[in-house]
Structures are given as C-alpha cells and as structure tokens.
Design an enzyme around this catalytic site. Structure first.
Site, PDB file in Angstrom:
ATOM      1  N   HIS B 244      10.127   6.355   3.499  1.00 35.29           N
ATOM      2  CA  HIS B 244       9.016   5.642   2.982  1.00 35.29           C
ATOM      3  C   HIS B 244       9.183   4.155   3.418  1.00 35.29           C
ATOM      4  CE1 HIS B 244       5.507   4.162   0.986  1.00 35.29           C
ATOM      5  NE2 HIS B 244       5.048   5.416   1.006  1.00 35.29           N
ATOM      6  N   GLU B 297       5.333  13.665   0.185  1.00 38.22           N
ATOM      7  CA  GLU B 297       4.973  15.006   0.838  1.00 38.22           C
ATOM      8  C   GLU B 297       5.958  16.059   0.801  1.00 38.22           C
ATOM      9  OE1 GLU B 297       4.243  13.166   4.612  1.00 38.22           O
ATOM     10  OE2 GLU B 297       2.239  12.498   4.216  1.00 38.22           O
TER      11      GLU B 297
END
Lengths: 372, 361
Positions: B244, B297
C-alpha cells in the site's frame, strides 16, 4: 509535510508530450512541437487527432485509413442505444453524453486502453450529441454518414442536410483548436482514472463529468448567455458596469495559465467576423468594455479574453445551439483525453495525492447512541 | 503532492491508523451501523437516535430507481462487468438533478441507489425479476435481501455492515481524488460519482479483491503455497492483496477483516493465512528495507465470499460503501472550492512549423 497549493496551482502532476500551454508567452503547442496558430490553418480535426495520438502528422494514406476507421465506428451499440432511449428527451445533453458513452463501453472484462478504442470513442461522440439534440426537439436521430468527415457528419446528423462548406470549416477549426490543452481539470481527471489501471471508457466518462462543470467546459455556454443578456451593442457598457458593481463575474475572461491573449481566442475572434458578423460586433464591444473595467479594477492582473468567449460566437455562427456547446467541446477534447490516457500507460503509477488533516485529533472514543 | 485539506478521514500510515472525523476505525467498526458512519462522514458527528432514524428513513426512501434508470439497466448487456453497469445507471439515476450544487440530500439519494442498481442487475443476470427494496431493512440487510430475494442471517448482515463501515472512506485515494477534481469544476454530484466509480474499477485501486480469490484458487492448497509463490515471483507475477502506498504497518482494516475471515470463512482463512505468511516472507527477503504488509483487499475477499457475494460483485460492493466517503468529500470540496488544475511538464519537441498534407511523406 509538503506544501499545499489550493487547486494544485503550479504543482506539476505529470510529464506530457501531448501538448504544452506556455502561458507566459501565450503559446499553445500540440504534440510534435506545432504552435496552434501554425496548425489550425493547415490541419483538419482528423489530422490533429492523429497528431495527438501518434506524435506526427499523418501522410495521405494514414489520414485516409483514420477517416475510414472513424466513419466505421460511428454507430451506437445496443447498450448505448438502449440507454439513450431510456433518457427523458429533455435531459441535459452532457448527462446524455456521459450516460451513453458509459453504456456504450460496458464490457465483460477490463481491457487496457488502446488506440483503436480511442479512435472509436472519438468517432462516436458526435453521434450521441446529435441524437441528444434531435430527441430534445422531438425528432428521431439521424444515422451517421460514412462519406462525411467528423465536423460535417456532426452537422448532418443534427440537421439531416449537408451543411455549407463554410460552416463545416468553422466547426472543424473550432475542433482543431480545442482538441487539447495541457493538464486541464477534465484531462487530469482522465489521467487520474487511467492511473488505477481502469479502462478507457471510465476515463472518458469521468472527463465528461468534469468538463460539464461551469468553471471548465460550461464556460462557453456562460459566455453566450452573457452576450444574450447584454443583447445589443448599445447596452454593453451599462450592462457590464452594472454587473461589475454587483460583483458578478464576466463570463469568458481570465484563465489560470495564460498571462497574455489566448492564441486560440485570437484565431476564433478573427473567424467570428465572417462566421457571425452581428454577434461579433456585440462581442467585440463587450470584450473591449470588459477588459477596460477589469484593468481598472485590477491593473496588476493580466486580464485576458479566454477561448470560451470567442468560441461561443463562432459556434453560434456554425449554427450550434448553446445547450450543445459543452458537448461539442467534448467531441473535440476527446482526442486529447484519449491521447493523454494512452501516453500515461507508458509509465503507469497510481495518482494518490496526500491531504492535510484538519479534523479533530483521534483520542476520543465514540459515544454509544443512547448517550449522544 | 498535497491535493486538499480535509477533515473527513485521516490515513495515518506511520502508525497504522485510519481515523474518520476524529474516531479511529477500530472504535467504529464493531458497533456502528453503516448509516451512523455515513452520518458521521456527511455531518461531521455521530447522529442522535432521532437523527439516525431520520437518516435511515431517508436512505430507505431513496432506494427506488427512476423509470429511466430501470430502462437503461434492462438495456445493459447481460454479461457486463457490474462496475460498468453501476457507472452507467448511476449516471442515469441522477439526471433529474441537472446542475444542482451537491447537497447532503443528494448525497443520500445517490448512496441509497447503489445497492439497488447492483442487486437488480444481479437478478437480471440470473434471469430473475429484480426484488423490491424493503424500507424496514437497514442498508446492509436490504442490499443482501435484494441480491438474494430473501433475508440473510443476522451474522452475515452484521459482517457486511462492518465491511461497509471499514471501507467507507480512506483519505485522498484515487477515486476520491477523482470525485474532488470533478467537483472542483462546479459539476454535479452524479458526474463526480460516475468518475469515482471509473477510478475504483482500476485493478491498482478497487479492482483487486476478486484477483485475490483468483490467485488463491490457483495456489489451491496451503502445501502448495510456498512453491507457487516462489515460482510466481520468478515469473514476476504480482502478489495480490499486498502493499500500500500509505501504510507502513499493518492496515487496521485488514486486521479487523482478518479476524472476521478466520471466524466466518475457515477454509479460505486456512489457505489465505498461510499464503500471507509466505508472501510477506518472500517480499521481505527481496526488499528488507520496504515495509511490506497485507492490504485491505486480501481478507476482504474471504469476508465477502463468506457473505455470499459473487466475486464480480466485490468491487461494486466496495463502491456501495465508498459512496458515503466520495459524497462527503465532494461536499467538502464545494464548500471551499478552487478548480483543480495542476501543471504539466512538457517533454515534447520545441516549436517547429508543420508541413501541409500535400507536402508530407
């Protein structure tokens, strides 16, 4: 903490070779290094689009192939047609355009944007614009003609008869001039969407939504509306002085980037003399008075007429109703949007800027609802 | 590049904190309804009982699609990506508002329509009639009800609600930024949302949770994980659900979803937790200097699967949640607006004269 510039003014968000707005010198450069005033007299919209996509002007055979490919891609698919007829005919044409482009691009799997898709999207926009216009008048849409070029075909589909070569030429010149303009808000929108790896339709649908804003593509409509309100050459001065006293902004003046006269506005102002002589007289007087008032109010600011002001006069001469101005703008800028998306694919990195937190510092626990 | 000042949410990557309007996500996720959190994002504070009842009622009352939206929905190809359908039908559903300035009632109206569009399309895809929405059900419960045509068990509703709370906002991510750029031109709320949906669709943003499932399917068993992952790395295959831009420690949402996944989807968890362990180890070996971590996710996929959502509906369900954050950001943008028009750096050739067509080649 990096610095915050409201509106990202002066912040470099991308490298591009598609176009350059040299605001200090009043120059707009299209891909390949061509100044807009050199290109507009010799290149059609199709040639300009080819240039923006491929980085060079087409030879005769390249241009033929592109025109054929565009002509073949003008029809609506079932989903596009279905969403078109689902809409109330009184729907804003930009809403229709946003919706039908989205439905037209609905697909099973996500694909990376391609030049063929860019060409197809560019080709189909006028079909939707003309259909929205016809429906708003209670008429059936007219099918595109594959023997006509982009500009001529748009007028054909709107009116059901071939437009005069002059009108086609004025519209084509407008389309060339508006096809790209650096990292404006709609192009930036398209590039942000592309940066997530999304599809071309999503990028263009987002860009259409951004162009719809009155502070962006809606400004041409606003300029024409202002000229309508002024009404006559004699009324220019009293109307504008009153507007200025009431702190109402003049539509069609000022630009974030240009510090001198917008080179596109210069070309359109000249064209307006023949395209719409009556409105040109009114607009020329309005420009003179507006610039004088603005200069007196802010002598330090470089106040200049922007492209929207003179575009509204030329499009009027072409015979485009003002409700369609933003859509016709989109039918030009789609070439630039798609060129930017394709360019960004070469070095795709998600655009995820930072933000400055100005909310409460964490620490307090949320109260249960009974205690609020 | 700093693109905005915001008081809606803070992603404190260094400390692994996500803060909504001053509250850390872990304090909201367990007990709050999606409606309460949407109120928090829109109004800046948690609702009283009366305010929550009013908002719940207004959301429930805004779920029905317009006739135009239903007609457009029925015209979509039956095998389209539901994200494309959502993008198109949200575009239709909002046309009656034209160029109104974005407001909270418009935000509520738009947010309420997302589940209806997706559920109706899901039904149509299966050859079934869309189910009428139920005003007596909350956002999460009604979404599952209209998807499946029957009420879901409370634990699944609760899990979906938690997912919707966790994903409702996340700082200046690409789709939220898209919405704010569009809002900055004084365009309408629907245009902002349609743009944001297009951005969320990208695999580098919201389009990855179904890819997590695909990758786990390919790995197949926990025993195969190490071999598969090491081989994938040699082939330069990206591990789905890791990394990320902002977090430098474990994503707080992923932590919550991981615990839910362990409880709700043990089969998925057994494989996924093994894959996570090995993937993090391999990533660390390759780049010990980089803070590698599991993103939201990865375990979302297992939770959404346990809730019974088909994987094509993972990203659209993300949109159902994020609609609250997008609209809140649009409202914040227009409250203190300046058109977002950055600069570019021109890297093309210096000006030169073009050659007319007849003289080219």
């Amino acid at each position: 903490m990096p610095e915050f510039s409201p509106g990202l003014e002066g912040v470099v968000a991308a490298e591009t070779a598609v176009s350059e707005v040299d605001g200090a010198n009043g120059r707009l450069i299209y891909r390949g290094g061509y100044l807009i005033e050199d290109l507009a007299p010799i290149a059609t919209f199709e040639e300009s689009a080819y240039l923006l996509w491929n980085g060079r002007l087409p030879e005769a055979a390249d241009l033929d192939a592109l025109c054929r490919q565009m002509a073949a891609a003008r029809g609506l698919k079932d989903a596009g047609r279905g969403s078109l007829v689902a809409l109330d005919p009184a729907t804003d044409a930009m809403d229709t355009l946003r919706t039908v482009v989205s439905a037209q691009g609905a697909a099973k799997t996500l694909t990376q944007p391609t030049l063929d898709e860019a060409i197809a999207l560019t080709a189909v926009l006028p079909t939707i614009v003309a259909a929205a216009y016809r429906r708003s008048k209670g008429n059936d849409p007219i099918e595109p003609r594959d023997d006509l070029r982009h500009a001529a075909n748009l007028l054909w589909m709107m009116e059901g008869k071939e437009a005069s070569p002059d009108r086609v030429h004025w519209l084509d010149t407008y389309l060339v001039l508006l096809a790209d303009h650096g990292l404006n808000a709609s192009t930036f929108t398209a590039r942000v969407i592309a940066s997530t790896g999304s599809d071309l339709t999503s990028c263009i649908v987002g860009a259409i939504g951004a162009l719809k804003g009155p502070a962006h593509g809606g400004a041409t409509f606003a300029a024409r509306t202002m000229l309508d309100k002024i009404g006559s050459v004699e009324n220019v001065e009293p109307w504008m002085e009153k507007a200025h006293e009431e702190h109402r902004r003049f539509a069609g003046f000022g630009h974030r980037v240009y510090r001198t006269y917008d080179p596109r506005a210069k070309i359109l102002r000249e064209l307006a003399k023949t395209a719409a002589p009556d409105l040109h007289r009114l607009a020329a007087r309005a420009e003179e008075v507006a610039l004088k008032i603005l200069h007196e109010a802010h002598p330090e600011r470089p106040n200049a007429t922007n492209v929207d002001f003179w575009a509204s006069v030329v499009l009027t001469g072409v015979g485009i109703p003002k409700e369609l101005f933003t859509c016709v703008f989109a039918s030009s800028r789609v070439a630039g949007w798609t060129a930017h998306v394709l360019e960004s694919l070469a070095d795709l990195r998600i655009i995820r800027p930072a933000s400055i937190w100005k909310g409460p510092q964490p620490g307090s626990k949320p109260l249960p609802i009974a205690q609020r | 590049m700093v693109a905005a000042r915001t008081e809606i949410s803070l992603v404190d990557g260094a400390n692994g904190r996500l803060v909504y309007r001053g509250y850390v996500i872990a304090d909201l996720a367990e007990d709050m309804s999606f409606e309460e959190v949407a109120h928090l994002l829109w109004y800046g504070r948690l609702p009283t009982r009366a305010e929550l009842d009013a908002l719940t009622l207004e959301l429930a009352g805004s779920r029905t699609l317009t006739t135009s939206a239903m007609t457009a929905l029925a015209a979509m190809p039956k095998d389209a990506d539901p994200m494309d359908v959502l993008r198109s039908v949200v575009s239709v559903q909002g046309v009656e508002h034209r160029l109104e300035k974005p407001t909270i009632p418009l935000a509520i109206h738009a947010t309420a329509s997302f589940p209806t569009i997706l559920a109706a399309y899901h039904r149509i895809q299966q050859g079934l009639e869309p189910v009428k929405t139920r005003a007596d059900l909350a956002h999460a419960a009604n979404y599952l009800y209209t998807l499946n045509g029957k009420e879901s068990p409370p634990e699944l509703v609760r899990a979906l609600n938690t997912y919707l709370v966790l994903l409702a906002d996340h700082g200046m991510n690409a789709s939220t930024f898209t919405a704010r750029v569009i809002a900055s031109t004084d365009s309408d709320l629907v245009s902002c949302l349609v743009g944001a949906i297009g951005a969320l669709k990208g695999p580098a943003h919201g389009g990855a949770p179904s890819a997590v499932i695909d990758q786990l399917d390919q790995i197949g068993t926990a025993d195969n994980a190490e071999r598969w992952l090491r081989d994938a790395r040699r082939r330069k295959v990206k591990f789905m659900g890791f990394g990320h831009r902002v977090y430098r420690v474990y994503d707080p949402r992923a932590r919550i979803l991981k615990a839910m996944c362990e409880r709700m989807n043990p089969k998925f968890y057994a494989l996924a937790s093994k894959v996570e362990e090995i993937a993090l180890q391999i990533l660390h070996e390759e780049h010990p200097e980089r803070p590698q971590s599991t993103n939201v996710e990865f375990y979302s996929a297992g939770v959404l699967q346990a809730i019974g959502l088909p994987k094509q509906y993972f990203t659209p369900t993300f949109a159902v949640s994020r609609a609250a954050g997008w609209t809140a950001h649009v409202l914040e943008q227009v409250a203190n607006n300046r058109i977002i028009r950055p600069q570019s750096e021109y890297i093309g050739p210096e000006p030169r004269k073009p050659v007319p067509l007849a003289e080219r080649g």
